[in-house]
Design an enzyme around this catalytic site. Sequence first.
Site, PDB file in Angstrom:
ATOM      1  CG  HIS A 190      11.602  -7.336   5.669  1.00 14.07           C
ATOM      2  ND1 HIS A 190      12.814  -7.913   5.330  1.00 14.07           N
ATOM      3  CD2 HIS A 190      11.361  -6.446   5.407  1.00 14.07           C
ATOM      4  CE1 HIS A 190      13.416  -7.065   4.657  1.00 14.07           C
ATOM      5  NE2 HIS A 190      12.677  -6.025   4.420  1.00 14.07           N
ATOM      6  CG  ASP A 237       7.041  -0.536   3.375  1.00  7.93           C
ATOM      7  OD1 ASP A 237       7.330   0.775   2.893  1.00  7.93           O
ATOM      8  OD2 ASP A 237       7.504  -1.354   3.307  1.00  7.93           O
TER       9      ASP A 237
END
Length: 426
Positions: A308, A365
């Site tokens: 991320h 996700d």
Amino acid sequence: MSKESITVIDNRTGEKFDFPILQPTLGPDVVDISSFYKDTGMFTFDRGFTSTASCRSKITYIDGAKGKLMYRGYDISYLATKKTFLDVAYLLLHKELPSEEKLKAFQFELKKRSYINESMKKLFDAFPDNAHPMAILSSAIASLSAFYSDSLDMDTPEEVMEMAHRIIAKIPTIAAFSYRYSQGHPVIYPDLTKGFTENFLFMLRAYPHNYIELKPIEIEALDTIFTLHADHEQNASTTAVRVVASTQAHPYAAISTGVSALWGRAHGGANESVIRQLEMIGSVENVDKYIAKAKDKNDPFRLMGFGHRVYKNFDPRATILKKLRDRLVDELDIDSHLLEIANKIEKIALSDEYFVKRKLYPNIDFYSGLILNALKIPKEMFAVIFVMGRAPGWIAQWIELKEQPDMKIARPRQLYLGPDEKTPKE
Ligand code: CMC
């Protein structure tokens, strides 16, 4: 020199320039370089805006190192476990959590607007079979500006709220219709007796005159996913919405841009890619081969659902969804084949030096892909689900931008590396 400033020295000339330091409520101080070009004659260079605050905002706070996420001062785990998605949508739009009465009124406003103009069906008809629902969704949202051209200027707070309600209420219907059309299935109109999230699952799965039973955990899981996606400060799609809004374009056009930006694999398309990648890996035996590919500098292969830009220790949204996934494994019939592959990848990535050193943890996700798959939501709809969750955040950011009196059109500069003038002299 004021204490709250930073001095930049041009080592070529020894010239000194002072820039004010702005203090946020939380987070790192921010150097105001808006006069940098005027003062120094130079631009700053910041690929991917990793060190640039593009706006002032009071909506969402992220501390990537601590894995902290708050909407309007409320911690994400409190909102995800104690509040519904509509509470959160109200919070983002109105800056405070709703009372029971205000929540009911909000739900009523959304239900009233959940049907779409029948002429919009011609738009769905025009798409080829198997069109990706995100392609249909972005076009359909942009086309709302043609159906609701009455309030193009959005001069009053009432007009702005009308727009906000329309977008949040109609996206689930457009999303469900997009999917039904893409599959050649009859569309199911909204059921006004159902709650927001339950109604969406109903429009996605039901057949005319066919009663479907939804398990409470399915509704809870999807509602939580919406909440966790509702805002994420100045990410790529929100930035896209703000850039378009700064040109005074219509809000439906700005939101549609957000949908397009979100579609990419590095952003909202990642959870669809997680499932596609697990399917491609195919079996637990193949995991090591793909982990080696992910670690190979000369191979563009990346492990989807890991890493991320902001969260460098853990993604707090992933922590919440990991628990939810474990509950779903107990209560629903999860595809155990994909789950086995996912578990092995998760285990390796959490201990392998390559991933640990680069702080590449499972992100939202990774788990949302597995949960949506367990809810039997088709892969092509994953990014659409993200849009449904993110819509209140985009609108809140749009409103905030419009409320700032010194709002400027977004217009970055560049480091030009092209040829010098080649035009022949006359
Ligand atoms: N698999 C393998 N290596 C990776 C991965 C990955 N998923 N992500 C980053 N790396 C490596 C990268 O190669 C680089 O290595 P090195 O330092 O040796 O060059 C290092 O880690 C840093 O990567 P980066 O590309 O500089 O990191 P970034 O902050 O620019 O990118 C990211 C963040 C999310 C785009 C990236 O981690 C990625 O592509 N992840 C996979 C896609 C994904 O899951 N996206 C969803 C993000 S969360 C959704 C949201 O909040 O919107």
